[in-house]
Scaffold this motif. Structure first.
Motif, PDB file in Angstrom:
ATOM      1  N   THR A 201       0.825  -1.202   0.000  1.00  0.00           N
ATOM      2  CA  THR A 201       0.000   0.000   0.000  1.00  0.00           C
ATOM      3  C   THR A 201       0.861   1.254   0.000  1.00  0.00           C
ATOM      4  N   GLN A 202       0.359   2.295  -0.649  1.00  0.00           N
ATOM      5  CA  GLN A 202       1.002   3.607  -0.613  1.00  0.00           C
ATOM      6  C   GLN A 202       0.361   4.519   0.430  1.00  0.00           C
ATOM      7  N   TRP A 203      -0.624   3.994   1.177  1.00  0.00           N
ATOM      8  CA  TRP A 203      -1.243   4.850   2.197  1.00  0.00           C
ATOM      9  C   TRP A 203      -1.692   3.974   3.350  1.00  0.00           C
ATOM     10  N   ALA A 233       5.085   0.689  -7.554  1.00  0.00           N
ATOM     11  CA  ALA A 233       3.626   0.837  -7.433  1.00  0.00           C
ATOM     12  C   ALA A 233       3.138   1.876  -8.443  1.00  0.00           C
ATOM     13  N   PHE A 234       3.802   3.041  -8.467  1.00  0.00           N
ATOM     14  CA  PHE A 234       3.511   4.089  -9.456  1.00  0.00           C
ATOM     15  C   PHE A 234       2.098   4.637  -9.350  1.00  0.00           C
ATOM     16  N   GLY A 235       1.450   4.397  -8.214  1.00  0.00           N
ATOM     17  CA  GLY A 235       0.090   4.889  -8.021  1.00  0.00           C
ATOM     18  C   GLY A 235      -0.912   3.771  -7.793  1.00  0.00           C
ATOM     19  N   SER A 236      -0.588   2.545  -8.195  1.00  0.00           N
ATOM     20  CA  SER A 236      -1.582   1.472  -8.060  1.00  0.00           C
ATOM     21  C   SER A 236      -1.827   1.116  -6.599  1.00  0.00           C
ATOM     22  N   GLY A 237      -0.944   1.561  -5.703  1.00  0.00           N
ATOM     23  CA  GLY A 237      -1.134   1.289  -4.286  1.00  0.00           C
ATOM     24  C   GLY A 237      -1.851   2.414  -3.547  1.00  0.00           C
ATOM     25  N   LEU A 238      -2.446   3.332  -4.284  1.00  0.00           N
ATOM     26  CA  LEU A 238      -3.099   4.473  -3.631  1.00  0.00           C
ATOM     27  C   LEU A 238      -4.540   4.199  -3.238  1.00  0.00           C
ATOM     28  N   ARG A 239      -5.054   3.030  -3.607  1.00  0.00           N
ATOM     29  CA  ARG A 239      -6.397   2.645  -3.151  1.00  0.00           C
ATOM     30  C   ARG A 239      -6.351   1.266  -2.553  1.00  0.00           C
ATOM     31  N   ILE A 340      -7.089   4.798 -11.667  1.00  0.00           N
ATOM     32  CA  ILE A 340      -6.398   5.373 -10.506  1.00  0.00           C
ATOM     33  C   ILE A 340      -5.237   6.207 -11.033  1.00  0.00           C
ATOM     34  N   TRP A 341      -4.696   7.045 -10.167  1.00  0.00           N
ATOM     35  CA  TRP A 341      -3.530   7.834 -10.553  1.00  0.00           C
ATOM     36  C   TRP A 341      -2.396   6.923 -11.006  1.00  0.00           C
ATOM     37  N   MET A 342      -1.719   7.329 -12.045  1.00  0.00           N
ATOM     38  CA  MET A 342      -0.488   6.653 -12.460  1.00  0.00           C
ATOM     39  C   MET A 342       0.541   7.735 -12.729  1.00  0.00           C
ATOM     40  N   ARG A 343       1.718   7.489 -12.363  1.00  0.00           N
ATOM     41  CA  ARG A 343       2.846   8.433 -12.343  1.00  0.00           C
ATOM     42  C   ARG A 343       2.656   9.678 -13.229  1.00  0.00           C
ATOM     43  N   GLY A 344       2.790  10.832 -12.605  1.00  0.00           N
ATOM     44  CA  GLY A 344       2.547  12.103 -13.294  1.00  0.00           C
ATOM     45  C   GLY A 344       1.077  12.317 -13.593  1.00  0.00           C
ATOM     46  N   PRO A 345       0.177  11.830 -12.700  1.00  0.00           N
ATOM     47  CA  PRO A 345      -1.239  11.742 -13.049  1.00  0.00           C
ATOM     48  C   PRO A 345      -1.836  13.075 -13.491  1.00  0.00           C
ATOM     49  N   GLY A 346      -2.636  13.050 -14.529  1.00  0.00           N
ATOM     50  CA  GLY A 346      -3.297  14.254 -15.016  1.00  0.00           C
ATOM     51  C   GLY A 346      -2.336  15.157 -15.777  1.00  0.00           C
ATOM     52  N   ASP A 459       7.490   3.238   1.063  1.00  0.00           N
ATOM     53  CA  ASP A 459       8.617   3.463   0.153  1.00  0.00           C
ATOM     54  C   ASP A 459       8.428   2.583  -1.061  1.00  0.00           C
ATOM     55  N   MET A 460       7.809   3.143  -2.104  1.00  0.00           N
ATOM     56  CA  MET A 460       7.577   2.339  -3.314  1.00  0.00           C
ATOM     57  C   MET A 460       8.805   2.334  -4.219  1.00  0.00           C
ATOM     58  N   GLY A 461       9.871   3.001  -3.787  1.00  0.00           N
ATOM     59  CA  GLY A 461      11.090   2.984  -4.581  1.00  0.00           C
ATOM     60  C   GLY A 461      11.928   4.249  -4.564  1.00  0.00           C
ATOM     61  N   PRO A 497      -0.819  10.235   1.740  1.00  0.00           N
ATOM     62  CA  PRO A 497      -0.490   9.163   0.791  1.00  0.00           C
ATOM     63  C   PRO A 497       0.952   9.302   0.316  1.00  0.00           C
ATOM     64  N   HIS A 498       1.600   8.160   0.157  1.00  0.00           N
ATOM     65  CA  HIS A 498       2.945   8.133  -0.426  1.00  0.00           C
ATOM     66  C   HIS A 498       2.766   8.216  -1.938  1.00  0.00           C
ATOM     67  N   GLY A 499       2.536   9.417  -2.409  1.00  0.00           N
ATOM     68  CA  GLY A 499       2.257   9.636  -3.825  1.00  0.00           C
ATOM     69  C   GLY A 499       2.206  11.121  -4.067  1.00  0.00           C
ATOM     70  N   GLY A 500       1.936  11.481  -5.313  1.00  0.00           N
ATOM     71  CA  GLY A 500       1.816  12.896  -5.645  1.00  0.00           C
ATOM     72  C   GLY A 500       3.084  13.681  -5.351  1.00  0.00           C
ATOM     73  N   SER A 501       4.215  13.006  -5.321  1.00  0.00           N
ATOM     74  CA  SER A 501       5.501  13.678  -5.026  1.00  0.00           C
ATOM     75  C   SER A 501       5.447  14.450  -3.717  1.00  0.00           C
ATOM     76  N   ALA A 696       9.201  13.029  -8.277  1.00  0.00           N
ATOM     77  CA  ALA A 696       8.905  11.726  -8.873  1.00  0.00           C
ATOM     78  C   ALA A 696       7.818  11.774  -9.940  1.00  0.00           C
ATOM     79  N   GLU A 697       6.838  12.637  -9.785  1.00  0.00           N
ATOM     80  CA  GLU A 697       5.783  12.726 -10.803  1.00  0.00           C
ATOM     81  C   GLU A 697       6.276  13.589 -11.968  1.00  0.00           C
ATOM     82  N   LEU A 698       6.902  14.707 -11.628  1.00  0.00           N
ATOM     83  CA  LEU A 698       7.380  15.654 -12.630  1.00  0.00           C
ATOM     84  C   LEU A 698       8.187  14.974 -13.732  1.00  0.00           C
TER      85      LEU A 698
END
Ligand code: MOS
Length: 730
Positions: A201-203, A233-239, A340-346, A459-461, A497-501, A696-698
């Motif tokens: 999980t990322q959260w 994970a790249f976002g797949s662990g955010l839910r 779901i969000w995936m790296r650099g989402p949106g 720590d997804m990486g 969440p461990h995401g969104g940089s 990481a997203e940028l």
């Protein structure tokens, strides 16, 4: 950041957990050795929409070692309480085994539990399910859009009508899957009414712990989530996906700890994806390429039961100066599982369209693509009116152009040959918002003079174990060896969440706060202690180096943390550090410029990326070696999105036809050339106390359009559908 000397932050240190990982001693979710564990294997729907009419488990149950088969026919009813703290998009969550409806191909319809993995797999294969199936709708063009989110400033329609130059462009991006190395996996164990899950999980706290508490209707403290390592994970662990509930449900029904590992195939319909988009943008400018208007019609897929949206609108509002902007962003509900969000989402998806459109405009008006962007550089964020905290995009362009050799570029498309290859270069800008939500971290200074810092992040990486230690070591005046950092347990202080940089900024700031306060507490103890050599000193004159408190100007006068604590009979000093962002009157984002050189086989249409450079304005870089891992990985992901990655669905039944790593193409070593990342030194004084804007997203944003723009320069062919495959260039 602190009155302490810096010796760890900013250094290219190797990962402190690297040895654990390469020797196989890092425990990923499925690796935890739990006494008495049994195995669960899910049965997935083989139709894309409809109702289960029959479910025969007799053959499965007759197998040796099978403990049960659970489906909507016999599963306990679950409360599924509203969970506002989670990442759940609006809608109704997929309630596993609560009814007979099938909402997408591959939806879990039953689970077999057995004493061995093989027995569970065999039993799952013997469950016979019959359906009343209807044809699913899985193509974006075939669905009915929801009412759009809109944005408007000025009068884009009128300005487009009057524009000297007008382009009407439609870009399409494919559905992408995260495809982390580690599959999603859960081990669930009940002890009375208390649930423990070992989970990818990322959260940890606000995500998995809160969601399982809501699903089972138990207090959040009754759920413990343990997640020390993630293999990507790249976002797949955010839910918290349905299989997590399935594992917990199976454990509850069988009274045994249950391990459930998704197969590679199940990742494709079990854990979300980057949604496919159609992004139409109409661009108006004057003859010199100064934007007068943009109009954006954005469509993205979502599921029939939830509305997933992401930040695809901001870049069109604030990246370039544009007096007239109109946007409409609609989700299109389809018979698929929820994205779901995936790296650099949106932002990455917006860049596919906008950064290609800028390249098309540059070509149309005969202006160099960098010069065009400079002519449209805004003085402030035109969506909010706020000044930029820091925005060094001009410098990214200048440094990038110099390091890449941009001036050697031939702007004429299809004019540069190297044998059978057409060679071209392209560039794109990148932006990703900087956010640092509240976080906490616990700091313990122990009698032996070492420290332990803990926060419930993941720590997804990116190297969280290492970077957090660097921050704590400097602030505490310890070495990398005398401070430890632990994460991934819901008993630890909560984090976003461990995401969104956000991790370095948010958790890093909490670690910094806790470490600073711990140091101050120790200094206060020393100067107030008549037996300390520092007794009576001004705390502001005391620094700590290598675990020794001393006067800044008289290094001989001092003592160690260990001496201080043992003399005072203290086993441990403990501080809870916290970070709460202030409302800063600034527009805060990280920026970058990406440069690519490609070669396209003139006869076969194959695209080879020959080199790539990214220049980043991401604020302070805590560890340049870890940053390089992020940046190069982001480029690889972006090259995948540009040229290879495409989840293909059979429109007849909603089946994903390439749900494996042989048919879903990700870049391999042979696809990746020399990649280089450059960071503009400096820190952002407004975003957070560390001055980091997130990286990481940028680093994925802008990569795919840079490649597409290079393909245009090489071939003169403008491909607006991603991925760019050979057939589009023949
Ligand atoms: Mo990132 S898409 O928030 O893991």
């Amino acid at each position: 950041m602190s009155p302490q000397p810096q010796s760890a932050v900013g250094r290219p240190l190797s990962r402190v957990d690297g040895r654990l990982k390469v020797t196989g001693r890092a425990d990923y979710a499925a690796d935890h050795d739990i006494d008495g564990v049994v195995y669960a294997v899910m049965v997935d729907s083989s139709v894309g929409r409809g109702r289960i009419t029959g479910l025969d488990t007799r053959a499965a149950l007759a197998q040796r070692g099978v403990l049960g088969v659970i489906s909507h026919l016999n599963a306990p009813r679950l409360p599924y309480l509203e969970n506002r703290g989670s990442n759940n998009p609006p809608g109704t969550r997929l309630r596993v085994f609560q009814d007979s409806r099938v909402r997408f191909f591959g939806q879990p319809v039953a689970v077999a539990v057995a004493t061995t993995l093989e027995a569970a797999q065999h039993a799952a294969s013997l469950v016979e399910v019959t359906y009343d199936a209807a044809p699913p709708v899985t193509e974006l063009a075939a669905g009915r859009p929801d009412p759009p989110q809109t944005y408007s400033r000025g009068d884009a329609d009128a300005a487009l009508r009057d524009a000297e130059v007008r382009l009407e462009l439609t870009y399409r991006t494919a559905r992408n899957h995260h495809n982390a190395m580690e599959p999603h996996a859960t081990i669930a164990r009940w002890q009375g009414d208390r649930l423990t899950v070992w989970e990818k999980t990322q959260w940890v706290v606000g995500g998995t712990q809160a969601e399982l508490a809501a699903v089972f209707g138990i207090p959040q403290e009754a759920v413990r989530v343990i997640s020390p390592f993630l293999g990507g994970a790249f976002g797949s662990g955010l839910r918290t996906w349905p299989h997590v509930t399935v594992a917990a449900l199976a454990a509850r029904v069988t009274g045994r700890p249950v391990k459930l590992v998704l197969s590679r195939r199940q990742q494709y319909f079990g854990t979300g994806f980057r949604p496919a988009y159609v992004y139409r943008v109409d661009v108006g400018s004057d003859r010199r390429g100064r934007l007068t208007a943009t109009r954006h019609d954005i469509r993205a897929e979502t599921s029939s039961y939830e509305t997933f949206t992401e930040s695809v609108m901001p870049p069109g509002q604030m990246l370039y100066s544009t007096p007239n902007v109109r946007q409409a962003y609609s989700t299109v509900p389809l018979d698929v599982n929820t994205p779901i969000w995936m790296r650099g989402p949106g932002f990455a998806t917006a860049a596919f369209a906008l950064e290609c459109a800028m390249d098309e405009l540059a070509h149309e008006v005969g202006v160099d693509p960098i010069e065009l962007r400079l002519r449209n550089e805004p003085a402030a964020d035109e969506s909010s009116g706020l000044p930029f905290s820091t925005r060094r995009l001009r410098e990214c362009y200048r440094v990038g152009a110099r390091e890449f050799g941009w001036q050697r570029r031939n702007p004429v498309p299809a004019a540069t040959r190297d044998g059978d290859w057409l060679v071209g270069t392209g560039m794109a800008a990148a932006v990703y918002h900087a956010a640092a939500p509240p976080a906490q971290a616990r700091v313990r200074l122990r009698a032996d003079g070492t420290a332990l810092v803990e926060a419930a992040t993941s720590d997804m990486g990116p190297g969280t174990y290492t970077s957090m230690r660097q921050v704590a070591a400097d602030a505490l005046g310890l070495t990398m060896r005398t401070v430890d950092f632990r994460l991934g347990d819901s008993l630890m202080p909560p984090t976003p969440p461990h995401g969104g940089s956000m991790t370095m900024a948010a958790v890093g700031s909490a670690v910094l706060d806790g470490s600073n306060r711990m140091r101050d507490q120790a200094i206060a103890l020393a100067v107030g202690d008549p037996r300390s050599p520092l007794h009576g000193a001004d705390p502001a004159d005391v620094v700590v180096r290598n675990g020794r408190l001393r006067l800044r100007d008289d290094p001989g006068r001092g003592e160690t943390y260990a001496q201080l604590l043992s003399r005072n009979g203290r086993d441990v000093l403990e501080v809870l550090g916290s970070w709460v962002p202030q409302q800063e009157p600034f527009s805060m984002s990280a920026y970058g410029a990406v440069f690519a050189e490609v070669a396209v086989d003139a006869r076969l249409g194959f695209v080879r990326v020959r080199r790539m450079l990214g220049v980043y304005d991401a604020g302070r870089i805590v560890n340049p070696k870890l940053a390089d891992s992020q940046a190069l990985g982001g480029m690889v992901g972006g090259i995948g999105a540009a040229l290879l990655e495409h989840t293909v669905t059979d429109p007849r039944d909603g089946r994903i036809v390439n749900a494996n790593l042989a048919d879903y193409l990700v870049p391999v070593n042979a696809d990746i050339p020399a990649l280089r990342a450059v960071y503009l030194h400096g820190e952002d004084p407004h975003v957070d106390p560390l001055g980091v804007k997130g990286l990481a997203e940028l680093v994925l944003v802008g990569v795919a359009p840079a490649v597409a723009n290079a393909v245009f320069n090489a071939t003169g062919r403008r491909v607006r559908d991603f991925p760019i495959t050979a057939d589009a260039l023949l």
